[in-house]
Design a protein around this motif. Structure first.
Motif, PDB file in Angstrom:
ATOM      1  N   VAL A 216      -4.006   9.876  -0.489  1.00  0.00           N
ATOM      2  CA  VAL A 216      -3.188  10.669   0.430  1.00  0.00           C
ATOM      3  C   VAL A 216      -2.107   9.783   1.037  1.00  0.00           C
ATOM      4  O   VAL A 216      -2.390   8.684   1.501  1.00  0.00           O
ATOM      5  CB  VAL A 216      -4.055  11.274   1.561  1.00  0.00           C
ATOM      6  N   ALA A 217      -0.879  10.269   1.033  1.00  0.00           N
ATOM      7  CA  ALA A 217       0.237   9.613   1.715  1.00  0.00           C
ATOM      8  C   ALA A 217       0.548  10.434   2.962  1.00  0.00           C
ATOM      9  O   ALA A 217       0.785  11.639   2.874  1.00  0.00           O
ATOM     10  CB  ALA A 217       1.464   9.541   0.816  1.00  0.00           C
ATOM     11  N   LYS A 218       0.486   9.765   4.102  1.00  0.00           N
ATOM     12  CA  LYS A 218       0.766  10.453   5.362  1.00  0.00           C
ATOM     13  C   LYS A 218       1.283   9.433   6.365  1.00  0.00           C
ATOM     14  O   LYS A 218       0.738   8.333   6.462  1.00  0.00           O
ATOM     15  CB  LYS A 218      -0.511  11.119   5.894  1.00  0.00           C
TER      16      LYS A 218
ATOM     17  N   LYS B 217       3.955  17.544  -1.362  1.00  0.00           N
ATOM     18  CA  LYS B 217       3.382  18.187  -2.535  1.00  0.00           C
ATOM     19  C   LYS B 217       2.162  17.412  -3.002  1.00  0.00           C
ATOM     20  O   LYS B 217       2.068  16.209  -2.826  1.00  0.00           O
ATOM     21  CB  LYS B 217       4.447  18.210  -3.634  1.00  0.00           C
ATOM     22  N   GLN B 218       1.246  18.125  -3.637  1.00  0.00           N
ATOM     23  CA  GLN B 218       0.100  17.488  -4.266  1.00  0.00           C
ATOM     24  C   GLN B 218       0.278  17.571  -5.773  1.00  0.00           C
ATOM     25  O   GLN B 218       0.579  18.636  -6.304  1.00  0.00           O
ATOM     26  CB  GLN B 218      -1.194  18.179  -3.846  1.00  0.00           C
ATOM     27  N   VAL B 219       0.119  16.436  -6.448  1.00  0.00           N
ATOM     28  CA  VAL B 219       0.220  16.388  -7.908  1.00  0.00           C
ATOM     29  C   VAL B 219      -0.979  15.618  -8.443  1.00  0.00           C
ATOM     30  O   VAL B 219      -1.614  14.852  -7.726  1.00  0.00           O
ATOM     31  CB  VAL B 219       1.528  15.710  -8.392  1.00  0.00           C
ATOM     32  N   THR B 220      -1.276  15.832  -9.710  1.00  0.00           N
ATOM     33  CA  THR B 220      -2.348  15.087 -10.361  1.00  0.00           C
ATOM     34  C   THR B 220      -1.736  14.201 -11.427  1.00  0.00           C
ATOM     35  O   THR B 220      -1.095  14.685 -12.356  1.00  0.00           O
ATOM     36  CB  THR B 220      -3.389  16.044 -10.979  1.00  0.00           C
TER      37      THR B 220
ATOM     38  N   GLN C  72       1.466  14.249   2.016  1.00  0.00           N
ATOM     39  CA  GLN C  72       1.502  15.131   3.184  1.00  0.00           C
ATOM     40  C   GLN C  72       2.719  14.865   4.061  1.00  0.00           C
ATOM     41  O   GLN C  72       2.832  15.415   5.148  1.00  0.00           O
ATOM     42  CB  GLN C  72       0.204  14.972   3.982  1.00  0.00           C
ATOM     43  N   ASP C  73       3.627  14.019   3.589  1.00  0.00           N
ATOM     44  CA  ASP C  73       4.870  13.720   4.298  1.00  0.00           C
ATOM     45  C   ASP C  73       6.010  14.552   3.718  1.00  0.00           C
ATOM     46  O   ASP C  73       5.969  14.933   2.549  1.00  0.00           O
ATOM     47  CB  ASP C  73       5.257  12.246   4.124  1.00  0.00           C
TER      48      ASP C  73
END
Length: 129
Positions: free
Chosen positions: A46-48, A98-101, A72-73
């Protein structure tokens, strides 16, 4: 006066309902594996607040791995993985909010560093074991 009281009461109720209506996971959705819990499927990073929330993750060595990258930024971030010699082992796409895999190829046993290419002070480690 009653009309004014009723109007303020409805506004207060609307504000309370809006504050309580947070987003939740859809029923039956599979939550990503927490960072540091290798099971061969996926780990989450997670990036926040312009940092990696869990800057150390563990994956199984010699097996491809999915990294669920949850930015999450509003700021753009990615994950770029390098081996001990500094050679790039993987570079993920840069995303915002955005969330990516990421599909990361198998990593040999060892410790790897990762950074956000946009914000190089964002650092972490991946241990493949």
């Amino acid at each position: 006066m009653k009309r004014l009281t009723l109007t303020f009461g409805l506004l207060a109720l609307a504000a309370v309902l809006a504050a309580c209506s947070g987003a939740s996971a859809a029923p039956g959705s599979k939550a990503p594996t927490p960072a540091g819990s290798p099971n061969g499927d996926a780990v989450t990073v997670v990036a926040k607040d312009i940092k990696f929330v869990s800057p150390a993750v563990t994956v199984k060595a010699d097996q491809p791995v999915e990294i669920v990258f949850d930015n999450q930024d509003g700021a753009p971030h990615n994950i770029a993985i390098a081996d001990a010699s500094g050679q790039t082992a993987f570079k993920g796409e840069i995303v915002s909010s955005k969330q990516v895999t990421y599909q990361v190829p198998a990593l040999a046993a060892g410790t790897y560093s990762f950074i956000c290419e946009v914000h190089p002070d964002m650092k972490g480690t991946i241990t493949a074991q």
